[in-house]
Write an enzyme that holds these catalytic residues in place. Structure first.
Site, PDB file in Angstrom:
ATOM      1  N   ARG A  50       8.896 -55.191  50.514  1.00 28.82           N
ATOM      2  CA  ARG A  50       9.210 -54.153  49.522  1.00 28.82           C
ATOM      3  C   ARG A  50      10.000 -54.671  48.330  1.00 28.82           C
ATOM      4  NH1 ARG A  50      10.667 -49.483  53.975  1.00 28.82           N
ATOM      5  NH2 ARG A  50       8.491 -49.238  54.583  1.00 28.82           N
ATOM      6  N   GLY A  52      19.272 -37.778  64.881  1.00 30.70           N
ATOM      7  CA  GLY A  52      17.986 -38.319  64.432  1.00 30.70           C
ATOM      8  C   GLY A  52      17.463 -39.223  65.542  1.00 30.70           C
ATOM      9  N   GLY A 105      25.142 -37.155  65.131  1.00 33.11           N
ATOM     10  CA  GLY A 105      23.818 -37.411  64.561  1.00 33.11           C
ATOM     11  C   GLY A 105      22.763 -37.369  65.648  1.00 33.11           C
ATOM     12  N   ARG A 160      14.852 -54.709  54.433  1.00 31.66           N
ATOM     13  CA  ARG A 160      14.214 -54.293  55.687  1.00 31.66           C
ATOM     14  C   ARG A 160      12.703 -54.310  55.551  1.00 31.66           C
ATOM     15  NH1 ARG A 160      11.957 -49.650  57.425  1.00 31.66           N
ATOM     16  NH2 ARG A 160      12.840 -48.217  55.884  1.00 31.66           N
ATOM     17  N   HIS A 208      12.122 -48.813  47.370  1.00 31.09           N
ATOM     18  CA  HIS A 208      10.767 -48.832  47.921  1.00 31.09           C
ATOM     19  C   HIS A 208       9.734 -48.772  46.793  1.00 31.09           C
ATOM     20  CE1 HIS A 208       7.346 -47.859  50.372  1.00 31.09           C
ATOM     21  NE2 HIS A 208       8.063 -47.798  51.470  1.00 31.09           N
ATOM     22  N   HIS A 225      15.486 -45.962  48.802  1.00 25.90           N
ATOM     23  CA  HIS A 225      14.830 -45.491  50.009  1.00 25.90           C
ATOM     24  C   HIS A 225      15.662 -45.691  51.273  1.00 25.90           C
ATOM     25  CE1 HIS A 225      11.581 -44.682  52.777  1.00 25.90           C
ATOM     26  NE2 HIS A 225      11.679 -45.885  53.306  1.00 25.90           N
ATOM     27  N   GLU A 263      20.321 -46.317  61.160  1.00 24.99           N
ATOM     28  CA  GLU A 263      20.524 -46.703  59.751  1.00 24.99           C
ATOM     29  C   GLU A 263      22.005 -46.737  59.388  1.00 24.99           C
ATOM     30  OE1 GLU A 263      17.907 -44.697  56.981  1.00 24.99           O
ATOM     31  OE2 GLU A 263      18.946 -45.576  55.257  1.00 24.99           O
TER      32      GLU A 263
HETATM   33  C1  LIG Z   1      10.545 -40.652  53.319  1.00 22.25           C
HETATM   34  C2  LIG Z   1      10.899 -41.705  54.321  1.00 22.25           C
HETATM   35  C3  LIG Z   1       9.924 -42.290  55.088  1.00 22.25           C
HETATM   36  C4  LIG Z   1      10.244 -43.276  56.021  1.00 22.25           C
HETATM   37  N1  LIG Z   1       9.256 -43.850  56.765  1.00 22.25           N
HETATM   38  C5  LIG Z   1       9.579 -44.795  57.674  1.00 22.25           C
HETATM   39  C6  LIG Z   1       8.571 -45.391  58.483  1.00 22.25           C
HETATM   40  O1  LIG Z   1       7.400 -45.075  58.384  1.00 22.25           O
HETATM   41  N2  LIG Z   1       8.949 -46.330  59.386  1.00 22.25           N
HETATM   42  C7  LIG Z   1      10.249 -46.720  59.537  1.00 22.25           C
HETATM   43  O2  LIG Z   1      10.529 -47.564  60.375  1.00 22.25           O
HETATM   44  N3  LIG Z   1      11.217 -46.151  58.783  1.00 22.25           N
HETATM   45  C8  LIG Z   1      10.924 -45.200  57.874  1.00 22.25           C
HETATM   46  N4  LIG Z   1      11.906 -44.637  57.118  1.00 22.25           N
HETATM   47  C9  LIG Z   1      13.318 -44.934  57.449  1.00 22.25           C
HETATM   48  C10 LIG Z   1      13.722 -44.156  58.700  1.00 22.25           C
HETATM   49  O3  LIG Z   1      13.116 -42.896  58.681  1.00 22.25           O
HETATM   50  C11 LIG Z   1      15.223 -43.956  58.804  1.00 22.25           C
HETATM   51  O4  LIG Z   1      15.893 -45.151  58.573  1.00 22.25           O
HETATM   52  C12 LIG Z   1      15.577 -43.472  60.204  1.00 22.25           C
HETATM   53  O5  LIG Z   1      14.791 -42.365  60.559  1.00 22.25           O
HETATM   54  C13 LIG Z   1      17.044 -43.129  60.297  1.00 22.25           C
HETATM   55  O6  LIG Z   1      17.282 -42.598  61.578  1.00 22.25           O
HETATM   56  P1  LIG Z   1      18.758 -42.328  62.055  1.00 22.25           P
HETATM   57  O7  LIG Z   1      18.662 -41.734  63.409  1.00 22.25           O
HETATM   58  O8  LIG Z   1      19.566 -43.548  61.881  1.00 22.25           O
HETATM   59  O9  LIG Z   1      19.329 -41.249  61.014  1.00 22.25           O
HETATM   60  P2  LIG Z   1      18.782 -39.804  60.569  1.00 22.25           P
HETATM   61  O10 LIG Z   1      17.442 -39.490  61.072  1.00 22.25           O
HETATM   62  O11 LIG Z   1      19.025 -39.736  59.094  1.00 22.25           O
HETATM   63  O12 LIG Z   1      19.749 -38.807  61.288  1.00 22.25           O
HETATM   64  C14 LIG Z   1      21.074 -38.651  60.876  1.00 22.25           C
HETATM   65  C15 LIG Z   1      21.719 -37.599  61.755  1.00 22.25           C
HETATM   66  O13 LIG Z   1      23.101 -37.588  61.489  1.00 22.25           O
HETATM   67  C16 LIG Z   1      23.547 -36.271  61.285  1.00 22.25           C
HETATM   68  N5  LIG Z   1      24.722 -36.364  60.424  1.00 22.25           N
HETATM   69  C17 LIG Z   1      24.881 -37.089  59.282  1.00 22.25           C
HETATM   70  N6  LIG Z   1      26.124 -36.947  58.830  1.00 22.25           N
HETATM   71  C18 LIG Z   1      26.762 -36.137  59.692  1.00 22.25           C
HETATM   72  C19 LIG Z   1      28.073 -35.616  59.765  1.00 22.25           C
HETATM   73  N7  LIG Z   1      29.015 -35.924  58.870  1.00 22.25           N
HETATM   74  N8  LIG Z   1      28.370 -34.785  60.792  1.00 22.25           N
HETATM   75  C20 LIG Z   1      27.449 -34.438  61.725  1.00 22.25           C
HETATM   76  N9  LIG Z   1      26.202 -34.928  61.715  1.00 22.25           N
HETATM   77  C21 LIG Z   1      25.878 -35.753  60.707  1.00 22.25           C
HETATM   78  C22 LIG Z   1      22.374 -35.542  60.734  1.00 22.25           C
HETATM   79  O14 LIG Z   1      22.512 -34.167  60.973  1.00 22.25           O
HETATM   80  C23 LIG Z   1      21.237 -36.183  61.529  1.00 22.25           C
HETATM   81  O15 LIG Z   1      21.129 -35.535  62.775  1.00 22.25           O
HETATM   82  C24 LIG Z   1      11.583 -43.674  56.172  1.00 22.25           C
HETATM   83  C25 LIG Z   1      12.576 -43.093  55.387  1.00 22.25           C
HETATM   84  C26 LIG Z   1      12.239 -42.131  54.447  1.00 22.25           C
HETATM   85  C27 LIG Z   1      13.297 -41.603  53.562  1.00 22.25           C
END
Ligand SMILES: Cc1cc2nc3c(=O)[nH]c(=O)nc-3n(C[C@H](O)[C@H](O)[C@H](O)COP(=O)(O)OP(=O)(O)OC[C@H]3O[C@@H](n4cnc5c(N)ncnc54)[C@H](O)[C@@H]3O)c2cc1C
Length: 644
Positions: free
Chosen positions: A336, A41, A39, A441, A265, A407, A431
């Protein structure tokens, strides 16, 4: 016995002392270790960049064609930090307190305090990377308010905060790819975890272009794979978001914590029909200036729905600004879960708006009159444009229609204070883990947590694990565990490809989503959850008998990808229902109708439920075993949450 490994000592000193007490890896030895980061992100990219910068060898994996397409890019509203630039009373302690209270006292104190503590470093780190946060006239970074707090601590970059933060982390990651410290595998989906002598030592992936099933070895594995909100089919998450990596790790021994804690949300564009596969969030930041209301009477609502009245024609006296009325001190900025439940209550009372009646208004008329349209446009222009494009309604001229949608998932892989799962050497960040938000949250806290985990926590804690291994030898890639796990994955892929029934995988996913939304959504009952469990079991049988999975493995095969993810959602869905059934109390986003105050607020049962539920997988189609991590509150007093 679950050991959260929370260090002893006063709350504010725990992390500093722990950092000092952990073992360090000598710089010359760091290059002997390889760390797998699944991942990319915000959590994964920040972790991978930081670990590579420290000197470790890192392999990253994501299923998109570029790390910068991770779902984090969608985050709109902002990121919290206790900088107190506004001088409005914020502090690390206040952010800690708000987060514990916002999560309805179901999060670990020590983790939350650490999160608040490092929040200030995150902003410095991102500014140094060039993240273009909004600034005030005087040059300081600007802040806005988000739900569940009475101070302004949310840093933002228009409505694109996630995108800008991800570009920062992605640049740091790319620097390391360029230097050869990170090997980046895009379009690779992790399908299993490889364990050797009980420790995580690698993963099995499928190359999504060629279909090749591969193994990758490393001394530690970090799951940064995001949330599982798409178990509901309709959600604000990107279409690809899934639980597969976390779920397959769960089946290899990683406990899954609080799966039923889902965030719904309040400010999303309402569902318009059965044709949709995705819902759109209108950022919570809009509740800073928008006022939420419905008509006071059903008669007026009925006229609105039939198009006999325009919202502007409804007199002030006939409007119910229900959040301001019920929660005068927080008003539209209640957390929320509270805002969502109140919107549902208004709709259930047949006072909803829009053609379907399943929506409430978010109205900017006052803000436009007070601040002028240009100021409102500067703050929220891109969100207003997005709304306009999707609904063909101009929010400068008429109130937005909003309704709650799935959400975020507060539940996830159980981790200790070091972010390690119950499988040694396997970590979960962002997440994907359950760690910091309790049962609800607060807005703008997910980005904060992902970056805290990636930039500031894991670089210390994974080092301690590696330093304690007692060997610098590379992982033996010829160990039979790799081939055995690879063959098991091949078997699973073959089983999916053998499904040649009459139903599409999407149809089954949609059915699952409806069950989850109806019985494990905004309001839950023992009766409904029991029914849902039986329905999901039936649906799972249906999937394995009647689903149709097209194509073959050795090609780009979206049908196969989707089938694997839905198969996992079908198993997770049942665990969510079990968890919701076990927790016979209301807390945060988990609202059991049987457990509410006289005023209809979530009523906790601290005597019996002040614990984290951590579920252990046993075998296919067998009940999971519940382990409880008792939550100990030494610094805050548990009270009935009030935002009045
Ligand atoms: C529309 C929206 C708006 C939001 N706005 C806000 C905000 O303003 N402020 C805030 O704090 N939070 C916000 N959130 C929540 C926040 O964006 C997310 O919780 C956060 O970005 C998650 O980040 P992450 O790095 O944990 O996962 P992600 O960004 O979801 O990244 C997951 C990664 O894992 C990889 N992956 C997944 N499964 C596999 C697999 N099996 N094999 C290989 N790779 C895999 C994907 O390719 C990706 O690279 C928002 C959420 C949404 C939906």
């Amino acid at each position: 016995m679950l050991d959260s490994k929370v260090p002893a000592g006063p709350l504010a000193e725990k992390w500093s002392k722990h950092k000092f007490n952990m073992k360090l890896v000598n710089p010359a030895n760091k290059r002997k270790f390889t760390i797998i980061v699944v991942g990319t992100g915000l959590a994964g990219a920040s972790a991978a960049a930081s670990l590579a910068e420290l000197g470790y060898n890192v392999k990253t994996f994501c299923y998109q064609d570029s790390p910068r397409r991770a779902h984090s890019i969608a985050a709109q509203g902002g990121i919290n930090a206790a900088k107190n630039y506004q001088n409005d009373g914020d502090s690390v302690y206040r952010l800690f307190y708000d987060t514990i209270k916002g999560g309805d006292y179901r999060a670990r104190e020590a983790n939350v305090y650490r999160l608040a503590e490092v929040s200030v470093n995150i902003i410095d780190q991102c500014v140094a990377q060039g993240v273009p946060f909004a600034r005030e006239y005087g040059g300081l970074l600007d802040n806005r308010s988000f739900g569940g707090s009475q101070v302004s601590r949310t840093f933002y970059a228009r409505g694109q905060t996630g995108q800008q933060l991800l570009l920062g982390a992605y640049s740091a990651l790319n620097r390391q790819i360029q230097k050869g410290k990170v090997t980046s595998y895009t379009r690779h989906e992790m399908l299993d975890l490889v364990k050797i002598d009980g420790h995580a030592r690698g993963i099995v992936t499928r190359d999504m272009i060629s279909g090749k099933i591969e193994t990758h070895e490393g001394h530690a594995v970090l799951l940064c794979t995001g949330g599982y909100g798409n178990v509901f089919f309709l959600s604000t998450n990107a279409m690809g978001c899934n639980v597969t990596a976390a779920w397959r790790a769960h089946k290899r021994g990683a406990y899954f914590a609080n799966p039923c804690y889902t965030q719904i949300h309040p400010t999303c564009i309402p569902v318009t029909g059965d044709h949709q596969s995705k819902l759109t969030l209108m950022s919570e930041s809009l509740r800073n200036d928008g006022r939420v209301w419905v008509p006071k009477t059903r008669e007026i609502s009925a006229k609105l729905r039939k198009g006999e009245l325009h919202p502007a024609e409804i007199k002030e006296d006939d409007r119910d600004y229900f959040l301001e009325r019920k929660y005068p001190s927080f008003g539209n900025l209640v957390p929320r879960d509270v805002a969502s439940r109140n919107a549902k209550e208004a709709v259930d009372d047949e006072r909803g708006v829009g053609k379907s009646g399943v929506a409430v208004f978010l109205d900017f008329t006052d803000a436009i009159n007070r601040l002028g349209e240009d100021t409102v446009r500067a703050k929220y222009g891109n969100l207003f444009d997005m709304y306009h494009k999707i609904t063909d309604e101009n929010p400068y001229k008429q109130p937005m229609r909003i309704y709650p949608a799935v959400h975020y998932t507060m539940g996830g892989v159980w981790v200790d204070y070091n972010l390690m799962t119950t499988v040694p050497g396997l970590y979960a960040l962002g997440e994907c883990n359950f760690s910091d938000h309790g049962a609800n949250r607060l807005g703008a806290s997910a980005l904060m947590q992902g970056l805290s985990d990636g930039y500031f926590v894991i670089p210390f804690t994974v080092g301690d694990y590696l330093a304690n291994l007692g060997s610098f030898a590379p992982v033996d890639k010829n160990h039979p565990a790799f081939e055995q796990t690879r063959q098991e994955v091949e078997g699973k892929v073959a089983a999916l490809l053998a499904l040649r029934g009459t139903k599409t995988v999407d149809d089954i996913h949609k059915e699952l989503g409806k069950i989850m939304w109806e019985y494990c959504g905004m309001a839950r009952t023992a009766e409904g959850l029991t029914k849902a469990k039986a329905m999901i079991q039936e649906l799972r049988k249906d999937f394995w008998q009647n689903a149709n999975v097209l194509g073959k493995n050795e090609e780009l095969n979206l049908s196969l990808e989707k089938a694997g993810r839905v198969a996992d959602f079908l198993e997770l869905g049942e665990l969510m229902v079990d968890d919701a059934l076990d927790r016979n109390e209301s807390c945060g986003g988990h609202f059991r109708l049987e457990s509410q105050t006289d005023e209809g607020e979530a009523m906790r049962n601290d005597e019996e439920y002040t614990y984290v539920s951590a579920w252990q997988y046993t075998a296919d189609n067998q009940p999971e075993v519940l382990h409880k991590e008792d939550l100990v509150f030494e610094n805050v007093k548990l009270t009935q949450r009030s935002y009045k």
